[in-house]
Design a protein around this motif. Structure first.
Motif, PDB file in Angstrom:
ATOM      1  N   ILE A  61       0.875  -1.278   0.073  1.00 14.27           N
ATOM      2  CA  ILE A  61       0.056  -0.022  -0.009  1.00 14.27           C
ATOM      3  C   ILE A  61       0.828   1.392   0.080  1.00 14.27           C
ATOM      4  N   PHE A  62       1.846   1.194   0.879  1.00 13.94           N
ATOM      5  CA  PHE A  62       2.840   2.496   0.949  1.00 13.94           C
ATOM      6  C   PHE A  62       3.548   2.738  -0.231  1.00 13.94           C
ATOM      7  N   GLY A  63       3.751   1.742  -0.734  1.00 12.83           N
ATOM      8  CA  GLY A  63       4.740   1.569  -2.183  1.00 12.83           C
ATOM      9  C   GLY A  63       4.029   2.277  -3.161  1.00 12.83           C
ATOM     10  N   ARG A  64       2.734   1.990  -3.407  1.00 12.27           N
ATOM     11  CA  ARG A  64       1.737   2.639  -4.331  1.00 12.27           C
ATOM     12  C   ARG A  64       1.587   4.191  -3.838  1.00 12.27           C
ATOM     13  N   MET A  65       1.581   4.529  -2.904  1.00 13.50           N
ATOM     14  CA  MET A  65       1.443   5.841  -2.382  1.00 13.50           C
ATOM     15  C   MET A  65       2.863   6.845  -2.730  1.00 13.50           C
ATOM     16  N   VAL A  66       4.142   6.156  -2.444  1.00 13.91           N
ATOM     17  CA  VAL A  66       5.345   6.745  -2.691  1.00 13.91           C
ATOM     18  C   VAL A  66       5.419   6.991  -4.241  1.00 13.91           C
TER      19      VAL A  66
ATOM     20  N   PRO B 192      -6.704  20.276   1.395  1.00 10.94           N
ATOM     21  CA  PRO B 192      -7.163  19.064   1.561  1.00 10.94           C
ATOM     22  C   PRO B 192      -6.132  18.027   1.426  1.00 10.94           C
ATOM     23  N   LEU B 193      -5.097  18.071   0.866  1.00  4.61           N
ATOM     24  CA  LEU B 193      -3.960  17.090   0.708  1.00  4.61           C
ATOM     25  C   LEU B 193      -3.731  16.413   1.979  1.00  4.61           C
ATOM     26  N   VAL B 194      -4.213  17.179   3.072  1.00  6.70           N
ATOM     27  CA  VAL B 194      -3.487  16.742   4.387  1.00  6.70           C
ATOM     28  C   VAL B 194      -4.317  15.355   4.947  1.00  6.70           C
ATOM     29  N   LEU B 195      -5.750  15.242   4.217  1.00  2.00           N
ATOM     30  CA  LEU B 195      -6.370  14.455   4.769  1.00  2.00           C
ATOM     31  C   LEU B 195      -6.055  12.939   4.277  1.00  2.00           C
ATOM     32  N   PRO B 196      -5.718  12.846   2.682  1.00  3.23           N
ATOM     33  CA  PRO B 196      -5.193  11.312   2.514  1.00  3.23           C
ATOM     34  C   PRO B 196      -4.047  11.060   3.224  1.00  3.23           C
ATOM     35  N   LEU B 197      -3.144  11.994   3.562  1.00  2.00           N
ATOM     36  CA  LEU B 197      -1.793  11.804   4.242  1.00  2.00           C
ATOM     37  C   LEU B 197      -2.123  11.366   5.822  1.00  2.00           C
ATOM     38  N   ALA B 198      -3.285  11.853   6.130  1.00  2.00           N
ATOM     39  CA  ALA B 198      -3.844  11.349   7.778  1.00  2.00           C
ATOM     40  C   ALA B 198      -4.149  10.024   7.766  1.00  2.00           C
ATOM     41  N   PHE B 199      -4.946   9.816   6.559  1.00  2.00           N
ATOM     42  CA  PHE B 199      -5.601   8.578   6.563  1.00  2.00           C
ATOM     43  C   PHE B 199      -4.716   7.199   6.468  1.00  2.00           C
ATOM     44  N   VAL B 200      -3.742   7.530   5.406  1.00  2.00           N
ATOM     45  CA  VAL B 200      -2.489   6.540   5.087  1.00  2.00           C
ATOM     46  C   VAL B 200      -1.596   6.657   6.575  1.00  2.00           C
ATOM     47  N   GLY B 201      -1.405   7.427   7.066  1.00  2.00           N
ATOM     48  CA  GLY B 201      -0.756   7.406   8.386  1.00  2.00           C
ATOM     49  C   GLY B 201      -1.435   6.771   9.339  1.00  2.00           C
ATOM     50  N   ALA B 202      -2.769   6.878   9.497  1.00  2.00           N
ATOM     51  CA  ALA B 202      -3.358   6.090  10.533  1.00  2.00           C
ATOM     52  C   ALA B 202      -3.559   4.533  10.256  1.00  2.00           C
ATOM     53  N   ALA B 203      -3.618   4.368   8.865  1.00  2.00           N
ATOM     54  CA  ALA B 203      -3.773   2.939   8.411  1.00  2.00           C
ATOM     55  C   ALA B 203      -2.519   2.125   8.369  1.00  2.00           C
ATOM     56  N   VAL B 204      -1.247   2.812   8.426  1.00  2.00           N
ATOM     57  CA  VAL B 204      -0.256   1.988   8.316  1.00  2.00           C
ATOM     58  C   VAL B 204       0.654   1.871   9.578  1.00  2.00           C
ATOM     59  N   LEU B 205       0.318   2.966  10.529  1.00  2.00           N
ATOM     60  CA  LEU B 205       1.363   3.102  11.565  1.00  2.00           C
ATOM     61  C   LEU B 205       0.663   2.385  12.983  1.00  2.00           C
ATOM     62  N   PRO B 206       1.522   2.032  13.825  1.00  2.00           N
ATOM     63  CA  PRO B 206       1.172   1.620  15.041  1.00  2.00           C
ATOM     64  C   PRO B 206       0.645   2.582  15.864  1.00  2.00           C
ATOM     65  N   PRO B 207      -0.121   2.382  17.015  1.00  2.00           N
ATOM     66  CA  PRO B 207      -0.998   3.464  17.721  1.00  2.00           C
ATOM     67  C   PRO B 207       0.081   4.713  18.189  1.00  2.00           C
ATOM     68  N   ARG B 208       1.057   4.223  18.876  1.00  2.00           N
ATOM     69  CA  ARG B 208       1.808   5.525  19.466  1.00  2.00           C
ATOM     70  C   ARG B 208       2.280   6.373  18.383  1.00  2.00           C
TER      71      ARG B 208
END
Length: 448
Positions: A20-25, A110-126
């Protein structure tokens, strides 16, 4: 979860997140070129001197960062640290470009929103929480800089300046959307991790089941060898005796004993093979279970007469179900054979066939024996457990596996009036998954 499983789990999770992250990059690197062209156009159209200095620097930094991260990903792959660092710098650059192209009035906000979603989807809670705080802090700082006029006018001159009330509402709305994007992204990651953990749990259970079956087969192999030892010794002794007396007519008793021991060995090996081989796919047709049970009763009349047991049939009329007649007949004959063996001389075995009220059909086989003892009743379907002096303990295991392959069940219970009743339940119409790939008979027998 043991350390080895945990390492496998983390490696598999990172592998799928990496896709997923590779496609985003890649999208960000090649799509960023078009974005930077648009930013350059906005710079040329606007007359603010500071913007003509600020934005070209940001464009160079952004494109350099995008392609550096793409090359690093393609060369080194993905790690948790690289995800966090990539998103952190990416959000800083996005907010810097947003500030230079209009602040709260920028089309890049609005570009901050997809970055926020991707970060929440791929990163651990902390790390996800830290990234969300960064996003909220940068958007709040941008809003304060714009609304309190800490900087030169941020709006693009050719687009005009929106009312302050609208900018304030937009800032609040973006902040709420950042929180919502993080919640949704965290929910997606949680669902993914639950599915992955469940698949690993099922894999571990399957491995444990197969290990148990391997141990069962190992112990049963010894038991089978012991069971075959006595009849083989009998056959060997009789054949040697018959060889020493070739001219004499052999007594019929010897031949009967010889044939009986050979049949006994054949039955032991057949049960063992039924237990160890996989279940072949079902060959389904519409079957009258009442007629099938009548046929099984006729085939067991000789055995019943030998044991001094009466056979009776209950129930009226045909009872039709979709099933594999050969396998269902094998279950009925196994249960009927056990009922005859369990009944005393002068006893009775009754076979009933009924239509259930929940879309199922049921076959009941009642004997007049002593019933199941408490120490055996909970283990009667385990491989190797038997109350017979010459049984292998595999017949009921195979019978239950065949019924479960149909989506049904086989149960045994004691009746209050005495004796034991064996019940086979089958669905009137087979579930779709019963016609799937070949499965191990032991896996199906222990599936519930």
């Amino acid at each position: 979860m043991d350390p080895r499983t945990r390492r496998s789990y983390e490696a598999l999770r990172l592998k799928h997140i990496g896709r997923i992250f590779g496609r985003m990059v890649r999208l960000r690197a090649y799509g960023g070129i078009l974005l930077m062209v648009a930013v350059a156009g906005a710079t040329l159209m606007d007359g603010a001197p500071w913007r003509r200095i600020w934005l070209p620097i940001q464009v160079v930094l952004a494109l350099s960062f995008f392609f550096f991260e793409l090359r690093r990903y393609e060369r080194e792959g993905l790690t948790e640290r690289s995800i966090s660092g990539n998103l952190t710098l990416g959000i800083i650059l996005e907010q810097s470009l947003t500030w230079g192209t209009g602040g709260l009035a920028s089309p890049l906000l609005p570009l901050v929103l997809p970055l926020a979603f991707v970060g929440a989807a791929v990163l651990p809670p902390r790390q996800r929480l830290l990234l969300m705080l960064e996003e909220l802090g940068l958007v709040s700082l941008l809003a304060a800089a714009h609304l309190l006029e800490w900087t030169p006018p941020l709006h693009l001159s050719f687009l005009g300046e929106p009312p302050r009330e609208m900018l304030l509402a937009l800032a609040v709305f973006i902040l709420l959307l950042v929180v919502a994007a993080n919640i949704v992204g965290a929910a997606v990651r949680g669902t993914f991790e639950d599915m992955l953990a469940e698949s690993f749990h099922q894999r571990d259970e399957l491995f444990a089941t197969h290990r148990a079956h391997a141990r069962t087969l190992e112990s049963l192999s010894g038991e089978i060898a012991h069971e075959l030892k006595n009849p083989l010794a009998t056959v060997k002794g009789l054949t040697q005796l018959m060889r020493r007396e070739p001219e004499r007519a052999q007594p019929s008793e010897r031949l009967e004993v010889l044939a009986g021991e050979v049949t006994r060995m054949q039955d032991i090996l057949e049960e063992f093979l039924n237990f160890s081989r996989p279940l072949v796919p079902l060959s389904v047709s519409q079957v009258d279970l009442a007629a099938l049970c009548d046929e099984a009763v006729v085939l067991h009349e000789g055995l019943a007469a030998e044991h001094g047991v009466r056979l009776a049939r209950g129930g009226d009329g045909p009872v039709v179900a979709a099933c594999d007649p050969r396998k269902v007949k094998q279950v009925v004959m196994n249960l009927l054979h056990n009922a005859i063996d369990a009944s005393p001389r002068g006893g009775q075995v009754v076979v009933d066939v009924e239509s259930g009220s929940l879309g199922d059909v049921r076959v009941f086989i009642r004997d007049s024996g002593a019933g199941l003892s408490p120490e055996v009743s909970s283990r009667v379907f385990d491989a190797g457990v038997t109350t017979k002096s010459k049984g292998s303990g595999l017949g009921l295991t195979v019978a239950r596996a065949l019924a479960r392959q149909h989506g049904g069940e086989v149960t045994l219970r004691n009746e209050a009036s005495g004796g034991c009743v064996a019940e086979m339940m089958l669905p009137r119409e087979l579930p779709a998954d019963t016609l799937g790939p070949v499965r191990d008979v032991r896996e199906v027998a222990h599936a519930r």
